[in-house]
Design a protein around this motif. Structure first.
Motif, PDB file in Angstrom:
ATOM      1  N   TYR A   1       8.935   0.330   1.768  1.00 40.30           N
ATOM      2  CA  TYR A   1       8.845   1.739   1.355  1.00 40.30           C
ATOM      3  C   TYR A   1       8.277   1.969  -0.037  1.00 40.30           C
ATOM      4  O   TYR A   1       7.381   2.798  -0.219  1.00 40.30           O
ATOM      5  N   PHE A   2       8.784   1.278  -1.041  1.00 47.23           N
ATOM      6  CA  PHE A   2       8.506   1.681  -2.412  1.00 47.23           C
ATOM      7  C   PHE A   2       7.050   1.552  -2.827  1.00 47.23           C
ATOM      8  O   PHE A   2       6.466   2.459  -3.413  1.00 47.23           O
ATOM      9  N   SER A   3       6.451   0.414  -2.564  1.00 44.93           N
ATOM     10  CA  SER A   3       5.141   0.123  -3.131  1.00 44.93           C
ATOM     11  C   SER A   3       4.020   0.810  -2.363  1.00 44.93           C
ATOM     12  O   SER A   3       4.139   1.100  -1.176  1.00 44.93           O
ATOM     13  N   ARG A   4       2.930   1.032  -3.058  1.00 42.44           N
ATOM     14  CA  ARG A   4       1.763   1.633  -2.429  1.00 42.44           C
ATOM     15  C   ARG A   4       1.058   0.596  -1.559  1.00 42.44           C
ATOM     16  O   ARG A   4       1.087  -0.600  -1.852  1.00 42.44           O
ATOM     17  N   PRO A   5       0.408   1.044  -0.462  1.00 42.72           N
ATOM     18  CA  PRO A   5      -0.196   0.071   0.462  1.00 42.72           C
ATOM     19  C   PRO A   5      -1.326  -0.751  -0.152  1.00 42.72           C
ATOM     20  O   PRO A   5      -1.640  -1.833   0.354  1.00 42.72           O
ATOM     21  N   ASP A   6      -1.930  -0.290  -1.245  1.00 47.08           N
ATOM     22  CA  ASP A   6      -3.005  -1.058  -1.869  1.00 47.08           C
ATOM     23  C   ASP A   6      -2.502  -2.011  -2.938  1.00 47.08           C
ATOM     24  O   ASP A   6      -3.297  -2.627  -3.658  1.00 47.08           O
ATOM     25  N   SER A   7      -1.182  -2.165  -3.040  1.00 45.32           N
ATOM     26  CA  SER A   7      -0.614  -3.129  -3.980  1.00 45.32           C
ATOM     27  C   SER A   7      -0.388  -4.473  -3.304  1.00 45.32           C
ATOM     28  O   SER A   7      -0.205  -4.554  -2.084  1.00 45.32           O
ATOM     29  N   ASN A   8      -0.389  -5.519  -4.110  1.00 46.00           N
ATOM     30  CA  ASN A   8      -0.030  -6.868  -3.663  1.00 46.00           C
ATOM     31  C   ASN A   8       1.241  -7.294  -4.379  1.00 46.00           C
ATOM     32  O   ASN A   8       1.347  -7.173  -5.603  1.00 46.00           O
ATOM     33  N   LEU A   9       2.216  -7.769  -3.620  1.00 44.76           N
ATOM     34  CA  LEU A   9       3.479  -8.240  -4.182  1.00 44.76           C
ATOM     35  C   LEU A   9       3.628  -9.719  -3.879  1.00 44.76           C
ATOM     36  O   LEU A   9       3.609 -10.120  -2.713  1.00 44.76           O
ATOM     37  N   ASP A  10       3.780 -10.519  -4.928  1.00 39.59           N
ATOM     38  CA  ASP A  10       3.840 -11.975  -4.758  1.00 39.59           C
ATOM     39  C   ASP A  10       2.680 -12.474  -3.899  1.00 39.59           C
ATOM     40  O   ASP A  10       2.843 -13.356  -3.054  1.00 39.59           O
ATOM     41  N   GLY A  11       1.505 -11.866  -4.099  1.00 40.63           N
ATOM     42  CA  GLY A  11       0.294 -12.313  -3.428  1.00 40.63           C
ATOM     43  C   GLY A  11       0.109 -11.787  -2.016  1.00 40.63           C
ATOM     44  O   GLY A  11      -0.857 -12.167  -1.339  1.00 40.63           O
ATOM     45  N   ILE A  12       1.007 -10.922  -1.547  1.00 42.36           N
ATOM     46  CA  ILE A  12       0.929 -10.411  -0.178  1.00 42.36           C
ATOM     47  C   ILE A  12       0.651  -8.911  -0.218  1.00 42.36           C
ATOM     48  O   ILE A  12       1.337  -8.163  -0.912  1.00 42.36           O
ATOM     49  N   ASN A  13      -0.369  -8.466   0.534  1.00 48.33           N
ATOM     50  CA  ASN A  13      -0.742  -7.060   0.544  1.00 48.33           C
ATOM     51  C   ASN A  13       0.291  -6.225   1.302  1.00 48.33           C
ATOM     52  O   ASN A  13       0.715  -6.578   2.396  1.00 48.33           O
ATOM     53  N   VAL A  14       0.669  -5.091   0.728  1.00 50.54           N
ATOM     54  CA  VAL A  14       1.711  -4.242   1.298  1.00 50.54           C
ATOM     55  C   VAL A  14       1.246  -3.610   2.614  1.00 50.54           C
ATOM     56  O   VAL A  14       2.002  -3.552   3.590  1.00 50.54           O
TER      57      VAL A  14
END
Length: 401
Positions: free
Chosen positions: A177-190
């Motif tokens: 939910y929180f992050s935007r879809p164009d962000s990457n978290l720990d190298g993984i695209n949301v």
């Protein structure tokens, strides 16, 4: 140098006194702090600090770190490291002192924090990589769990501030939910994770329908995945008013309901006379889902089948995600059929708990709000303050109406 934070209160309540960054003015100079997350031992530390003479000007857990740093001695980075090691919970901190900025992430890695560099060589930090793109910064790397990074004279210094075992348990809700879809978290695209969740959601909860729609914006990716896996066309059946914020994080039930009315509109030309699959990322309290289902029926949908791209929320979160007390959770002590009846859907299906790790390519994540198993001991008292307690009775009545 500058730091800032757009933060809604999940501990200590709202009010101007809790606006960040906090600025501490001392004889040795000024220090500014901003913080994303929740400190689960904040009340214990506050009591200890008050007994030592500290006076707090806010109810925020963030202020604790400033008082801890002030009571240490030695070089600033050592004072900060000693203070950070006393904290338990989830945090991404930015600390600014004179011509230096320090960035730190909790030892569990629950809250994300990324490092970027601008074309002129200046370093920037952000909770999401999409913010780096906006300012033209190049992603360098994530701040690691248990790491503090100092920027001074254009150079980075890195240090692990704790001797405790380090984990990498990023919050599952960052992906859901929180992050935007164009962000990457720990190298993984949301976007990729949410789309995969939508596909898995169809495999586990298939339905015969005419159209798939997503609740804007965080559920669009999952709706696309559900559509691709099912072959049911995806359509924009709900339109979001871009000038209204997220209803999930509104502090009162009245504000959340008003936000839903202002935020979403059903497109009758798309849903009228249709069997609709409505994809949403989660059901927390249930009142928002109830209103959206009614809105779709009023727009002419003949059937509304709700599919949720996360498991049921059964436990509260203490680490900066506003998953409230169990009594406020619609899934607490209720079956899926009970929930379906409350929100008025023709059918209801959730993503299986085992699919979450597949969704993030096996990355270890915190799933405490789904399983009740937390990476640390949760607090024994309510860290959110009296501000949130007033809502429990009202929401319990609404869910049982």
């Amino acid at each position: 140098s500058a730091i800032g934070h757009v933060r809604y209160s999940t501990a200590g309540g709202g009010g101007i006194a809790n606006v960040q960054p906090f600025v501490f003015r001392t004889m040795q100079g000024s220090m500014s702090i901003c913080h994303n997350g929740n400190l689960v031992n904040a009340n214990i530390l506050k009591q200890e600090l008050e007994e030592q003479g500290s006076i707090f000007s806010s109810t925020s857990d963030t202020e604790v770190l400033g008082h801890l740093i002030k009571r240490q001695s030695g070089h600033m980075i050592d004072r900060i490291c000693t203070s950070l090691d006393k904290l338990d919970g989830a945090f991404a901190f930015l600390i600014m002192v004179d011509n230096r900025i320090y960035a730190a992430r909790d030892k569990y890695g629950l809250r994300p924090l990324s490092i970027g560099i601008l074309p002129n060589g200046a370093y920037v930090f952000a909770s999401e990589t999409c913010a780096l793109d906006v300012v033209g910064a190049k992603f360098v790397r994530d701040v690691e769990p248990g790491e503090i990074v100092r920027v001074k004279d254009g150079k980075l210094l890195s240090k692990i501030y704790t001797k405790d075992p380090l984990q990498d348990k990023i919050c599952a809700m960052e992906y859901i939910y929180f992050s935007r879809p164009d962000s990457n978290l720990d190298g993984i695209n949301v976007h990729t994770t949410r789309k995969l969740a939508g596909k898995q959601l169809y495999y586990e909860n298939p339905i015969d329908a005419d159209v798939v729609i997503g609740v804007p914006d965080s559920s669009i990716s999952a709706a696309i995945g559900y559509s691709e896996a099912s072959g049911i066309p995806y359509e924009m059946g709900l339109v979001k008013n871009k000038y209204v914020g997220r209803t999930f994080i509104q502090p009162t039930q009245e504000m959340r309901e008003q936000g839903v009315r202002m935020k979403l509109s059903a497109v009758s030309a798309i849903v009228s006379g249709k069997k609709v699959v409505m994809i949403d990322d989660s059901i927390v309290r249930g009142t928002t889902s109830d209103r959206i289902v009614r809105m779709l029926r009023e727009a002419g949908a003949t059937e509304v089948h709700v599919r949720i791209s996360s498991p049921p929320f059964l436990w509260p979160c203490y680490f900066g995600t506003d998953i409230p007390a169990r009594e406020q959770l619609i899934a607490y002590n209720r079956t899926i059929e009970d929930i379906r009846q409350i929100i008025g859907a023709d059918s209801l299906g959730y993503l299986g708990i085992d699919r979450l790790h597949e969704m993030v390519e096996g990355l270890p994540i915190c799933m405490g709000c789904f399983t009740g198993k937390y990476p640390m001991e949760p607090p024994k008292d309510d860290i959110r303050g009296e501000y949130f307690d007033k809502e429990i009775d009202l929401e319990r009545k609404m869910l049982n109406r």
